[in-house]
Design an enzyme around this catalytic site. Structure first.
Site, PDB file in Angstrom:
ATOM      1  N   LYS A  11       0.767  -1.226   0.132  1.00 19.19           N
ATOM      2  CA  LYS A  11       0.101   0.165   0.091  1.00 19.19           C
ATOM      3  C   LYS A  11       0.809   1.020   0.089  1.00 19.19           C
ATOM      4  CE  LYS A  11      -4.070  -2.297   2.180  1.00 19.19           C
ATOM      5  NZ  LYS A  11      -4.870  -2.369   3.205  1.00 19.19           N
ATOM      6  N   TYR A  51     -12.343  -2.540  -3.888  1.00 19.47           N
ATOM      7  CA  TYR A  51     -12.762  -2.571  -2.214  1.00 19.47           C
ATOM      8  C   TYR A  51     -14.288  -2.493  -2.392  1.00 19.47           C
ATOM      9  CZ  TYR A  51      -8.347  -2.444  -0.157  1.00 19.47           C
ATOM     10  OH  TYR A  51      -6.900  -2.808   0.470  1.00 19.47           O
ATOM     11  N   PHE A  59     -15.493   2.861   6.970  1.00 19.41           N
ATOM     12  CA  PHE A  59     -14.154   3.140   6.841  1.00 19.41           C
ATOM     13  C   PHE A  59     -14.038   3.263   5.006  1.00 19.41           C
ATOM     14  CE2 PHE A  59     -14.148  -1.275   7.540  1.00 19.41           C
ATOM     15  CZ  PHE A  59     -13.597  -1.890   6.361  1.00 19.41           C
ATOM     16  N   ARG A  87      -1.226 -14.299   4.528  1.00 18.44           N
ATOM     17  CA  ARG A  87      -2.008 -13.749   5.661  1.00 18.44           C
ATOM     18  C   ARG A  87      -1.243 -13.734   6.679  1.00 18.44           C
ATOM     19  NH1 ARG A  87      -6.264 -10.561   4.501  1.00 18.44           N
ATOM     20  NH2 ARG A  87      -6.992 -11.097   6.474  1.00 18.44           N
ATOM     21  N   THR A  93      -5.014  -7.339  10.799  1.00 16.41           N
ATOM     22  CA  THR A  93      -5.493  -6.133  10.277  1.00 16.41           C
ATOM     23  C   THR A  93      -4.896  -4.869  10.872  1.00 16.41           C
ATOM     24  OG1 THR A  93      -7.486  -7.247   9.257  1.00 16.41           O
ATOM     25  CG2 THR A  93      -7.340  -4.712   9.263  1.00 16.41           C
ATOM     26  N   ARG A 104       2.916  -6.208   9.004  1.00 13.77           N
ATOM     27  CA  ARG A 104       2.233  -4.957   9.668  1.00 13.77           C
ATOM     28  C   ARG A 104       2.832  -4.579  10.855  1.00 13.77           C
ATOM     29  NH1 ARG A 104      -3.659  -7.311   7.649  1.00 13.77           N
ATOM     30  NH2 ARG A 104      -3.866  -5.605   5.628  1.00 13.77           N
ATOM     31  N   ASN A 114      -1.981   0.200   6.690  1.00 17.78           N
ATOM     32  CA  ASN A 114      -1.683  -0.866   7.383  1.00 17.78           C
ATOM     33  C   ASN A 114      -0.689  -1.851   6.107  1.00 17.78           C
ATOM     34  OD1 ASN A 114      -3.360  -1.822   5.728  1.00 17.78           O
ATOM     35  ND2 ASN A 114      -4.726  -3.039   7.370  1.00 17.78           N
ATOM     36  N   HIS A 117      -2.062  -5.544   1.447  1.00 18.19           N
ATOM     37  CA  HIS A 117      -3.350  -6.132   1.270  1.00 18.19           C
ATOM     38  C   HIS A 117      -2.976  -7.734   0.914  1.00 18.19           C
ATOM     39  CE1 HIS A 117      -7.283  -7.425  -0.252  1.00 18.19           C
ATOM     40  NE2 HIS A 117      -6.553  -7.939  -1.233  1.00 18.19           N
ATOM     41  N   GLU A 128      -9.207 -10.912  -7.755  1.00 17.05           N
ATOM     42  CA  GLU A 128      -8.605  -9.923  -7.422  1.00 17.05           C
ATOM     43  C   GLU A 128      -7.314  -9.853  -8.528  1.00 17.05           C
ATOM     44  OE1 GLU A 128      -9.415  -9.214  -2.469  1.00 17.05           O
ATOM     45  OE2 GLU A 128      -7.502  -9.856  -3.128  1.00 17.05           O
TER      46      GLU A 128
END
Ligand code: UDP
Length: 141
Positions: A11, A51, A59, A87, A93, A104, A114, A117, A128
């Site tokens: 990100k 998203y 949010f 993950r 998250t 993270r 964060n 993704h 995706e």
């Protein structure tokens, strides 16, 4: 164990921190191969579409603003249990709840900014990856 693919995005906060290489090292160290990769500055429409599942969440607007605030690095990763492995590398998250040594925990500031993704299931991973990469730009190896 199944060979899977997953979609990963570094990100804008992590790109700005100049830790793309450190994050790629973690993918490679965990046995994940980068099979597609490109940098992009997402348009509002692209971020909203990506998203869309979160559209009704409080949010959503801030998340879209954040995702278009600077360039991102987008990659498809391939490997055994790639979705769960990624993950695990990412951590929770909320970086404050992320296990020590996760991406993270080490690179993210807040639940909004964060760092990464990662797809959460095989169905979303397929959607995706196709959202950002035509099949001809994914290189199984
Ligand atoms: N997010 C946020 N505030 C929240 C929850 C989520 O800004 O209270 C953002 C955050 O960037 C997160 C993304 O929305 O990564 C998607 O949320 P999800 O619950 O799918 O978390 P993830 O799968 O990214 O861990």
């Amino acid at each position: 164990m199944a060979i899977e693919r997953t979609l990963s995005i570094i990100k804008p906060d992590a790109v700005a921190k100049n830790v793309i290489g450190q994050i790629y090292s973690r993918f490679e160290g965990a046995g994940l191969k980068v099979v597609a990769s490109r940098m992009a500055h997402l348009s509002r429409a692209e971020a909203e579409g990506f998203y869309a599942v979160h559209k009704a969440r409080p949010f959503f607007k801030d998340l879209v603003e954040f995702m278009i605030s600077g360039p991102v690095m987008i990659q498809a990763l391939e490997g055994e249990n790639a979705i769960a492995v990624n993950r695990e590398l990412m951590g929770a998250t909320n970086p404050k709840e992320a296990a020590a040594g996760t991406i993270r925990a080490d690179f993210a500031e807040s639940i909004d900014a964060n760092a990464v993704h990662g797809s959460d299931a095989p169905e979303t991973a397929a959607v995706e990856i196709a959202y950002f990469f035509p099949a001809s730009q994914v290189f199984s190896r």
